[in-house]
Design an enzyme around this catalytic site. Structure first.
Site, PDB file in Angstrom:
ATOM      1  N   CYS D  34       0.879  -1.167   0.190  1.00 21.34           N
ATOM      2  CA  CYS D  34      -0.084  -0.034  -0.272  1.00 21.34           C
ATOM      3  C   CYS D  34       1.315   1.145  -0.224  1.00 21.34           C
ATOM      4  O   CYS D  34       0.158   1.846   0.359  1.00 21.34           O
ATOM      5  CB  CYS D  34      -0.803   0.154   1.679  1.00 21.34           C
ATOM      6  SG  CYS D  34      -0.098   0.650   2.975  1.00 21.34           S
ATOM      7  N   CYS D 103      -2.533   8.088   7.237  1.00 24.30           N
ATOM      8  CA  CYS D 103      -0.920   8.197   7.599  1.00 24.30           C
ATOM      9  C   CYS D 103      -0.649   8.646   9.087  1.00 24.30           C
ATOM     10  O   CYS D 103      -0.093   8.134   9.433  1.00 24.30           O
ATOM     11  CB  CYS D 103      -0.036   9.208   6.463  1.00 24.30           C
ATOM     12  SG  CYS D 103      -0.718   9.579   4.461  1.00 24.30           S
TER      13      CYS D 103
HETATM   14  S1  FES Z   1      -3.333   3.185   2.904  1.00 26.59           S
HETATM   15 FE1  FES Z   1      -2.041   1.630   3.827  1.00 26.59          FE
HETATM   16  S2  FES Z   1      -1.824   2.203   5.745  1.00 26.59           S
HETATM   17 FE2  FES Z   1      -2.809   3.416   4.982  1.00 26.59          FE
END
Ligand code: FES
Ligand SMILES: Cc1ncc(COP(=O)(O)O)c(C=O)c1O
Ligand SMILES: Cc1ncc(COP(=O)(O)O)c(C=O)c1O
Ligand code: FES
Lengths: 142, 388, 388, 142
Positions: D34, D103
């Site tokens: 991600c 984040c």
């Molecule tokens: S998108 Fe991976 S930590 Fe939030």
């Protein structure tokens, strides 16, 4: 509406506007509903169109085509006047927008109608000479 | 006599004002970054877009998140009407209510939808050019998806009862869109108070450049995109943000809406002076309600003087005006708006629209008042049908 | 060290050139007439629009009557693809062929059409980022309405075999659209020779302003309007003509296409110098075919350096670059283009696009070559996964 | 992507970058797929976080949230550090774009993960104190 300078010139100061009280032929074409009417008066001497005047209700192109068409037949022989086509009128005006080409048709028809009237007044059946003067196509589509 | 230049076709388009031009210029020159880019040049553009969005929202009583920038007023109209139709068709609602005298951006859109199987009711606007709320109410059905009625007409300037229609639509639970392209800056608008769900406007009618528009969509209204693609405008209208024009529109709407009563007080007496003077021309008529009309709109017909010839003659005298709407020039048909208020083809052909604004002055008005009668006279004299 | 500013994101948008700005300026200021208006102010605007139309036509080998001005490249794409789909659906053709790595203006449009019941084949583009003509041929069916394949990819700059695809579509009697937004000015285009039926382009990629686009449609191709309304663009795209931007686009495309070999000769060595230098960074890779790519496009991945952090760091050093396309910033997904050429999510996250043009000079290139390795190093040092 | 000046400041010169070789707790959250991984190292003295460092692979917001979150817990008691929420982090940064709020969730989780590791090393089951450290919602939507 992209009119050529020539159209605008003729519109601004049209030639041969008016009536001829002693006309030898008078033709009127168009109708008020579609927004254009042209009436043309001619005087004939010795088989020549010695004078011509017009009155027009209509758009800029209608007035300009009336003006230039009268210029084009003034002094011409009847035979030459009969040959006046709308495309010659368009050409003489350096072109007309597509939606205004019908005005040049109207001018051609007005000349023919005046000539037909002249023949009729002379006791001659104009149809074989001048042809049928129909309504302009654009009119029919209204 | 020195030739005077009078621009009196402000409903067709307006001149970019100096204030607006100065505001947009940096974004055409040095501030060329893509508003979606991450570096400083892009971020600054992004912030400028958001400031403009806030200006538009403030002018309309909306939230910035309800404002979507588009490429023009026509796009806004198309998006709103096609979008609402396609969205609500899924719920079995395939009926739209509008008026006979909308701008073509609405009318032709409705006609396109009719071909797809939608049903459209075109309400009459009567001799005064004003739709009746009762007619709207009578037309609303179980399957009505949308009512779309313009705020002010672009040809005859008549102002429609938008607040009442908004209240009615809210009560009946029908979406309500208004084409306010001509109204913004001339009529106070508050989308919340007036229960407007969607509203279209266009920059170039209020001294911003051409090619920028807005669709306001109330929170909760979700319709299919007209232009799919990148994530701009929160994923609802793709295309690299037109930063300079957006900034211009923001400034323009702020200026247009900051003193509407002042504008009306200044412009409407000039409008009335023109109407009163030109009404003295024989065989003339005023088109549209005299009171409930835009402060700068004059629309009159002069029998026996063809509209286009009138305009070209006025142009020779330095006056820019129109007959019907600019975008239908080239068509042979007389104005659908004038036919809608009951004029015959013959009379409709001889109409003149003069649209002034606060940039015009008394000398302009005097020039118009002097020139129009002369021109009408000249054309009538040239007409084979006219007898004095 | 004096801070240097290097704009290297020309595929996102370009700066308006002085020549273009000077050409458009009068139409923003004094020449504000509506191009459809009949008076001199309007007629002059109308002629300016037609001159620009001719410039666009000449640059593409088309006729002026085949050129339609739109509000942006995305609008052109939407109009072409939705229009062709809806037009040909009536003839039972409900299949569209495209590639997996089109711009979102095409991809999201295709997805919207899928929801309406159209079938879309997304062709692969392999590791080099180039679609295979044989794949197109294999995909064409009886019911194929349209092939839409971009001329050059906006992220990795790879140039597609458009002439061959055009010839194939002509032979198979299938309409062919290409999104040439990135190609115009970088690749010689002749729509007639290349059998292109429809082509989209956008002004702001070639030094014209944002918010103006073109759709070329070959004579005889008639599709439903995306934006209905007034009679502008011969009744096929409503909205008051954006005269200033149209004039700008006309000038810009003339300049962009007047010496394409010269541009390639000047820019591609700079591109290669960057690629060669940055390839020395360990764990890096070049994305997309090295030869068949736009003269100004560099696209590389650096494992262990996240793309956005890379861009922000470059911004601090005065370099404007991008990662993926600008309009998808804000999305968490890695670039669909990089995934399409086989990169893993991890590697795709660490990619950098540098797009230079003839305005860049050697000093710019040197600054890029010096800075990128330092930034990659710094980010890797900050990464918990990285071990030297 | 409209980052506040505060985010950009922390990105440009992040505080507390690095590792603590003698850390009392280390936590790592996120994953490379991600695009964001945060690793946090803490040193605990007298129930206080006497030192903290981080290493982050991720976007500008991931780096900025790591930086400010470490600032916020440095010198704080373990109890206060446990109370650090992602919204406090967002607030301290003068806001974050919607797509970047995850984040800040990651930063909160990294702190919790480091504290959980600290408890574990002390032989204490962290779950009742720190709670379950799930993956961030945004991650699941990928
Ligand atoms: S998108 Fe991976 S930590 Fe939030
Ligand atoms: C390949 C491609 N197609 C379409 C577009 C959309 O163009 P516009 O931003 O003018 O809508 C772009 C650029 O944004 C592009 O690179
Ligand atoms: C009432 C109304 N709606 C829509 C439009 C269309 O706006 P645009 O020219 O920006 O597309 C106009 C003007 O042209 C208008 O007057
Ligand atoms: S004469 Fe009436 S439209 Fe041609």
């Amino acid at each position: 509406m992209l009119y050529s300078d020539k159209v605008l010139e003729h519109f601004a100061a049209p030639h041969n506007v008016g009536e001829l009280p002693d006309a030898d032929g008078v033709g009127e074409v168009g109708n008020a509903k579609c927004g254009d009417i042209m009436k043309m008066y001619i005087k004939v001497d010795d088989g020549k169109i010695s004078d011509v005047k017009f009155k027009t209700f209509g758009c800029g192109a209608a007035i300009a085509t009336s003006s230039i068409a009268t210029d084009m037949i003034k002094g011409a022989s009847i035979e030459d006047a009969l040959k006046l086509t709308n495309s010659a009128v368009v050409e003489a005006l350096d072109g007309l927008p597509a939606s205004k080409v019908h005005c040049s048709v109207l001018a051609e028809q007005a000349v023919k109608a005046a000539l037909a009237d002249y023949y009729r007044k002379q006791g001659v059946d104009p149809t074989p000479i001048v042809g049928e003067i129909g309504e302009c196509e654009a009119c029919h589509n209204l | 006599m020195m030739k005077r230049f009078v621009y009196a076709d402000n409903s067709a388009t307006t001149k970019i004002s100096d204030a607006v031009f100065n505001e947009m210029l940096p974004w055409l020159k040095e501030g060329y970054g893509n508003a979606s880019s991450i570096y400083a040049l892009g971020r600054e553009a992004g912030f400028a877009v958001e400031r403009a969005r806030k200006q538009v929202a403030d002018a309309l009583g909306a939230q910035p998140s309800e404002i979507y920038f588009t490429g023009c007023g026509s796009e806004s109209d198309n998006w709103a009407v096609k979008g609402a139709a396609h969205k609500l068709a899924a719920k079995g609602k395939k009926h739209i209510i509008t008026t006979v005298f909308e701008h073509h951006a609405i009318l032709h859109t409705c006609q396109a939808l009719e071909k797809e199987g939608f049903e459209v009711t075109y309400l009459p606007v009567y001799e005064n050019g004003i739709v009746r709320v009762q007619d709207v109410e009578n037309a609303i059905r179980e399957d009505t998806a949308l009512v779309t009625i313009m705020y002010a007409n672009n040809e005859i300037g008549t102002i429609q009862p938008i607040s009442q229609i908004g209240a009615l639509c809210r009560e009946k639970n029908v979406w309500f869109h208004t084409d306010a392209v001509q109204a913004v800056g001339n009529v106070p608008i508050d989308v919340k108070e007036q229960n407007i769900d969607m509203l279209s406007l266009s920059g170039h009618k209020i001294h911003a450049p051409k090619g920028i528009g807005v669709l306001y969509m109330k929170k909760g209204i979700v319709i299919p995109n007209l232009i799919d693609g990148g994530g701009q405008e929160r994923g609802r209208r793709a295309g690299t943000e037109n930063v300079a024009s957006i900034v211009a529109l923001g400034k323009a709407i702020e200026l247009a809406c900051e003193d509407i009563p002042g504008r009306i007080a200044k412009v409407s007496p000039m409008r009335d002076k023109i109407i009163d003077a030109l009404s003295k021309i024989p065989y003339s008529r005023v088109n549209g309600d005299r009171e409930r009309r835009l402060n700068g709109n004059v629309n009159m017909s002069f029998i026996g003087a063809e509209g286009e010839a009138l305009l070209l003659s006025l142009d020779l005298a330095g006056i820019c005006a129109s007959s019907g709407s600019a975008c239908t020039t080239g068509s042979l048909d007389p104005s659908h708006v004038l036919l809608a208020i009951g004029l015959s083809h013959e009379v409709a052909h001889g109409s003149l629209r003069i649209t002034i604004n606060e940039d015009n002055d008394q000398a302009d008005i005097d020039h118009i008042i002097q020139t129009v009668p002369q021109v009408v006279e000249k054309l009538r004299a040239m007409s084979p049908m006219w007898e004095d």
